[in-house]
Each structure stands twice: as structure tokens, then as C-alpha cells.
Motif scaffolding. Structure first.
Motif, mmCIF file in Angstrom:
data_model
loop_
_atom_site.group_PDB
_atom_site.id
_atom_site.type_symbol
_atom_site.label_atom_id
_atom_site.label_comp_id
_atom_site.label_asym_id
_atom_site.label_seq_id
_atom_site.Cartn_x
_atom_site.Cartn_y
_atom_site.Cartn_z
ATOM 1 N N ALA A 112 -6.044 26.256 19.436
ATOM 2 C CA ALA A 112 -5.952 26.136 17.981
ATOM 3 C C ALA A 112 -7.321 25.866 17.367
ATOM 4 C CB ALA A 112 -4.971 25.025 17.615
ATOM 5 N N VAL A 113 -8.101 24.960 17.982
ATOM 6 C CA VAL A 113 -9.416 24.618 17.440
ATOM 7 C C VAL A 113 -10.361 25.812 17.518
ATOM 8 C CG1 VAL A 113 -11.437 23.155 17.787
ATOM 9 C CG2 VAL A 113 -9.170 22.157 17.878
ATOM 10 N N ARG A 114 -10.370 26.519 18.662
ATOM 11 C CA ARG A 114 -11.271 27.651 18.805
ATOM 12 C C ARG A 114 -10.886 28.808 17.883
ATOM 13 N NH1 ARG A 114 -15.673 26.759 19.396
ATOM 14 N NH2 ARG A 114 -16.002 28.973 19.830
ATOM 15 N N SER A 115 -9.585 29.053 17.714
ATOM 16 C CA SER A 115 -9.156 30.131 16.813
ATOM 17 C C SER A 115 -9.556 29.832 15.385
ATOM 18 C CB SER A 115 -7.640 30.311 16.912
ATOM 19 O OG SER A 115 -7.193 31.295 16.017
ATOM 20 N N ASN A 116 -9.417 28.575 14.972
ATOM 21 C CA ASN A 116 -9.799 28.205 13.615
ATOM 22 C C ASN A 116 -11.316 28.299 13.428
ATOM 23 O OD1 ASN A 116 -9.021 26.941 10.946
ATOM 24 N ND2 ASN A 116 -10.494 25.449 11.692
ATOM 25 N N ILE A 391 1.911 27.552 16.863
ATOM 26 C CA ILE A 391 2.464 28.910 16.873
ATOM 27 C C ILE A 391 1.636 29.818 15.973
ATOM 28 C CG2 ILE A 391 4.497 30.291 16.352
ATOM 29 C CD1 ILE A 391 6.223 27.908 17.028
ATOM 30 N N GLU A 392 1.212 29.303 14.813
ATOM 31 C CA GLU A 392 0.400 30.103 13.903
ATOM 32 C C GLU A 392 -0.925 30.505 14.544
ATOM 33 O OE1 GLU A 392 1.875 28.330 9.558
ATOM 34 O OE2 GLU A 392 0.003 27.669 10.489
ATOM 35 N N GLN A 393 -1.581 29.586 15.245
ATOM 36 C CA GLN A 393 -2.861 29.911 15.874
ATOM 37 C C GLN A 393 -2.681 30.930 16.992
ATOM 38 O OE1 GLN A 393 -5.730 28.903 14.627
ATOM 39 N NE2 GLN A 393 -4.585 27.809 13.064
ATOM 40 N N ARG A 394 -1.585 30.829 17.699
ATOM 41 C CA ARG A 394 -1.306 31.814 18.751
ATOM 42 C C ARG A 394 -1.071 33.203 18.137
ATOM 43 N NH1 ARG A 394 0.934 31.194 24.093
ATOM 44 N NH2 ARG A 394 2.075 33.059 24.755
ATOM 45 N N ALA A 395 -0.317 33.244 17.030
ATOM 46 C CA ALA A 395 -0.061 34.523 16.355
ATOM 47 C C ALA A 395 -1.339 35.080 15.726
ATOM 48 C CB ALA A 395 1.029 34.341 15.305
ATOM 49 N N LEU A 396 -2.164 34.210 15.147
ATOM 50 C CA LEU A 396 -3.422 34.665 14.549
ATOM 51 C C LEU A 396 -4.347 35.269 15.595
ATOM 52 C CD1 LEU A 396 -4.280 31.821 11.998
ATOM 53 C CD2 LEU A 396 -3.841 34.219 11.465
ATOM 54 N N ALA A 397 -4.397 34.656 16.768
ATOM 55 C CA ALA A 397 -5.247 35.201 17.827
ATOM 56 C C ALA A 397 -4.778 36.592 18.240
ATOM 57 C CB ALA A 397 -5.240 34.254 19.036
ATOM 58 N N SER A 398 -3.459 36.803 18.299
ATOM 59 C CA SER A 398 -2.939 38.123 18.662
ATOM 60 C C SER A 398 -3.232 39.162 17.584
ATOM 61 C CB SER A 398 -1.432 38.032 18.919
ATOM 62 O OG SER A 398 -0.888 39.293 19.207
#
Length: 469
Positions: A112-116, A391-398
Motif C-alpha cells: 500500500a505504501v509503495r503503490s501510493n 484492496i484499493e491499493q491492490r486494485a490500483l497496482a493492477s
């Protein structure tokens, strides 16, 4: 390790100089070079960001152990770490590498931190990424990229306020979905949704077959009810507007009510007919051949036809009802507000973004898989907001890696291969064969080589087909 080496030396009665030499060699192997330390400082700072955002997890983590696990994986740079975290399967295995140095919740927090951080590095600031007590001047300075120099711990001052925040309904819809058509046709009627669902249940064809039959039966019942309700209203003696249509009075509401009603009945009838044909197509398929047939383009087109007609029948019935109410109550401002603005426009603008966001979190977050996306203890301890953030960070990464499906008929992106659909919920355990453990006069028997399960099944089918022929 040094204690073991010391005991070995003492058992061999070596000299004290030899022990000191081994101790010096052990310390030189353990201490990295200055160049390695310089390259490792951004990576260490990236790991320490999790401790800055979530201080409660820091006492349960051992930073040296985490760094050794990353080094054993060959992760010596932040870019390599981001690339590994983008792959859910590799990220799960990486989490197992530091299981003795960090709890299971550390991996989703790091993702989550790295995606943000990546999103903000590209100028895509998440909604509410700055804390509530951040002054406007600080927000402006962060947006302009004027970050202060990094302090001694290697973490920039401005990055400490970039903890991932909740995107919410409209933020998630804007960044995860193709909202220009999903506001009117939800994700469950698209080709991408069906292809992800087929891939997620391909290892269990019986469940896949039963679920598609259930989907088609629900659409058949809904279409039948809608056709019956529309027909009973349209062919009744009190239907308003038939005279206006026969007289071709285009300026009257009755003309348009009659026209839309006729279109609605035909669309509903065609939806029922083609859903029945889809049921007859899916029903006789054997479980062993369901996945193979559903993957073909012609089968996907056949399954899309009832969905398109269902959406058309819903909207035509809605417009017919609105026209009849306007004609019955009189075309005035109060009727327009009561009939159109409040129930239709208001509820559609409120409910459709919610369902759009939920469907995209399910699809892009990989939640179709039978395998858990997050460890059970993380789900149990996380608050509702924290769970949605993960869940949002996982979806954003995809979405960031694979993109979106731009139309309802677009094929699924390559994200379908990164969702872990083909991994079992629990690793299968093969029963022990007593005959393989028995020892004869020639010694223990060598274990037989077992083929990977799909290959073994394919080989069995080939042998059976050859015997049949």
C-alpha cells in the motif's frame, strides 16, 4: 554461525590465531561494502516508510532480517522491489521469506505504501493523501515537488505525510473504472467480467458450469417478469397514447409512450428468447469441457447477447414508465421533479458509482480467486477503512500495470494471469505411499516421479482417447 565455526575450530584443537582469523573473515562477510551500504539506503528508507505510517507494527518487525530477506531475493534497489510487489504471486512468496522477521500484515502494508508513493511520484495525488492537520502551504509545496533534503534516517520530510488514504466511491470509480460506460452498463455485463470469472473457476469446472446456469436462469426469470409486466400495461384498454401514435402526433407524450412501449416489448421478448437459447447451449456441456468451450470467442459472443438485451430491456422499461407517469400526471415542473429527477437521476447518480466501485475492486483486486488475497489475521485485525485501503491499493497496482477495458466488448487485459486464479486455496498434500518407504534387500526404493497434476490429467485423457479409438 560464528559459534558453530568456533566449536569446529576447538574440536580440531586449532590455534587461537586461526580462530581470530575466522572471526575476522566472518565479520568481513557480514559487513557490506560502503558501495553496498550506499545502494541499500533508499531500499532501507522504503521499508522504514511503513514504520512511519504505521508505528504500531514497528515493535513486531526486525529491520535487519527484512533487509537480509530482500538481499537473498536479489532486491538491491527500490525499482526492483516495486517490480516484485506488482506481481501478487511473487509478493506472496517474498512475504514468506521474512516471516521470521515481520508479521503477515507487513506485506500488504508495504504494498500500500509503495503503490501510493509511486502514484504521487507521477503526479497522481490520491484523494486525501495529506493529513487533516497539514497546512495549505505544505500541500502546495508537496504538489510542486519542492521536497526538503532527506534527514539522517534517509526518509524525506514531505514523504512522511503521504500515508495511503481511502479513495472512496468517486475516487475509486475515477481511477479504477472506465466510468464513461460503466455508469450506464455495470461491469457484470461486460466481456472482461466473464473472462475473469471463467479463469477463476477453471480448476473447478463443475462449479463454473453450475454458476453459469444460475446466471442464465436469473436473467431468464427477470426477462420473463419484465415482459409480462410491460405486455399487461401496453395491451390494456386503458393504455395512454395509442390514438396519438395512430394520428402521428409527434408533439404528444402519448406518441412517444406508444413507440417506446413497442420497442420495450420486442427487446424483452428477444432477451427471453436468446437467454433460453443460451441455457440450451450451456446445459448439455460436460464438466470436463466447460472451460475449453467458454474460452472460445464464439461462446463469449453468445453469452454476451442476453446481457446486452437485458440492459436494453431495463432502460426501455424505465423510459416507458417515466413517459406514462408524465402523461398521466401532466407535463409540468412538479411532475418532472417527482418522476424523473428524484427517483431516477438522483438514485442513479448515487447508486451506480457505488456498484461500479465495488465491481472494480472485486475484479482488479483479484477477489474472484478461491485463494485468500490477504492473510486471515490481517483481515481479522484490520478496521473496515484499512481493509478497503489494502484492496484499493491492490486494485490500483493492477490497473496501473495492465490498464482498463475501454468498452463492454473489450477482451480482458493481461491482469488475468497475475490474479493467482490457478493456485489452490491450500497446497494439496499427496498421501504417503507405504510401498515407497519399504526397504528391501537392495535398500530403500526410489520415489516415483509424479507428473504435475494438469499434465497427468492430460496424459490420462490422451491414453483413454487412444483406447477408445
Amino acid at each position: 554461525s560464528f559459534s558453530c565455526s568456533f566449536l569446529v575450530c576447538c574440536s580440531q584443537r586449532c590455534s587461537r590465531e586461526t580462530c581470530e582469523t575466522q572471526l575476522q573473515r566472518f565479520r568481513s562477510d557480514l559487513m557490506p561494502s560502503p558501495e553496498a551500504c550506499a545502494a541499500q539506503s533508499p531500499l532501507r528508507a522504503a521499508v522504514q516508510e511503513v514504520f512511519e505510517y504505521y508505528p504500531s507494527i514497528k515493535p513486531r518487525c526486525q529491520l535487519p532480517g527484512i533487509m537480509l530477506a530482500l538481499e537473498s531475493w536479489g532486491i538491491v534497489d527500490v525499482s526492483i522491489l516495486d517490480a516484485v510487489l506488482m506481481q501478487p504471486l511473487s509478493a506472496d512468496k517474498l512475504g514468506e521469506a521474512w516471516k521470521d522477521s515481520a508479521p503477515p500484515s507487513f506485506l500488504p502494508l508495504l504494498m500500500a505504501v509503495r503503490s501510493n508513493t509511486q502514484a504521487e511520484g507521477e503526479g497522481e495525488t490520491l484523494a486525501g493523501s495529506l493529513p487533516n492537520d497539514t497546512p495549505p502551504e505544505a500541500a502546495t509545496s508537496v504538489d510542486e515537488g519542492s521536497l526538503k533534503a532527506a534527514p539522517a534516517d534517509g526518509i524525506p520530510e514531505a514523504s512522511k505525510s503521504k500515508a495511503p488514504k481511502l479513495l472512496g466511491v468517486y475516487g475509486g470509480m475515477r481511477r479504477l473504472s472506465a466510468w464513461w460506460y460503466e455508469m450506464y452498463m455495470l461491469k457484470d455485463h461486460t466481456r472482461e467480467w466473464k473472462e475473469h470469472f471463467i479463469a477463476s473457476k477453471s480448476e473447478d469446472p463443475a462449479t463454473l458450469h453450475a454458476n453459469f446456469l444460475a446466471f442464465l436462469e436469473i436473467e431468464f426469470i427477470f426477462g420473463t417478469l419484465l415482459l409480462g409486466a410491460s405486455s399487461s400495461v401496453y395491451f390494456s384498454d386503458s393504455f395512454y397514447g395509442l390514438e396519438d401514435f395512430q394520428a402521428m402526433n409527434v408533439a404528444s407524450l402519448g406518441f412517444w409512450a406508444t413507440l417506446v412501449g413497442g420497442i420495450n416489448i420486442m427487446v424483452c421478448f428477444m432477451q427471453v428468447m436468446f437467454t433460453y437459447l443460451a441455457l440450451m447451449m450451456v446445459l448439455p456441456i460436460g464438466h470436463a469441457n466447460v472451460t475449453a468451450f467458454f474460452k472460445t470467442p464464439v461462446a463469449m459472443k453468445a453469452l454476451m447477447i442476453p446481457n446486452i438485451l437485458l440492459v436494453g430491456s431495463f432502460y426501455s422499461a424505465t423510459f416507458l414508465l417515466m413517459l406514462l407517469l408524465l402523461a398521466w400526471m401532466g407535463p409540468n415542473i412538479l411532475t418532472l421533479i417527482v418522476v424523473v429527477i428524484l427517483p431516477f437521476t438522483g438514485m442513479m447518480c448515487y447508486a451506480m458509482p457505488i456498484f461500479t466501485c465495488c465491481f472494480n475492486l472485486l475484479l482488479n483486486g483479484g477477489l474472484f480467486a478461491d485463494r485468500a488475497a490477504f492473510p486471515a489475521d490481517v483481515v481479522a485485525k484490520a478496521s473496515p477503512q484499512e481493509m478497503q485501503i489494502m484492496i484499493e491499493q491492490r486494485a490500483l497496482a493492477s490497473v496501473k500495470k495492465h490498464g482498463k477495458a475501454w468498452t463492454p466488448f473489450s477482451r480482458s487485459t493481461s491482469a488475468i494471469f497475475d490474479m493467482g486464479y490457478h493456485l489452490p486455496a491450500e497446497p494439496p498434500e499427496e498421501p504417503a505411499d507405504p510401498s515407497e518407504e519399504a526397504e528391501g534387500p537392495a535398500g530403500p526404493k526410489k520415489p516415483k516421479k509424479r507428473l504435475f497434476k494438469p499434465f497427468a490429467a492430460a496424459k490420462k485423457q490422451v491414453v483413454q482417447s487412444m483406447a477408445f479409438n
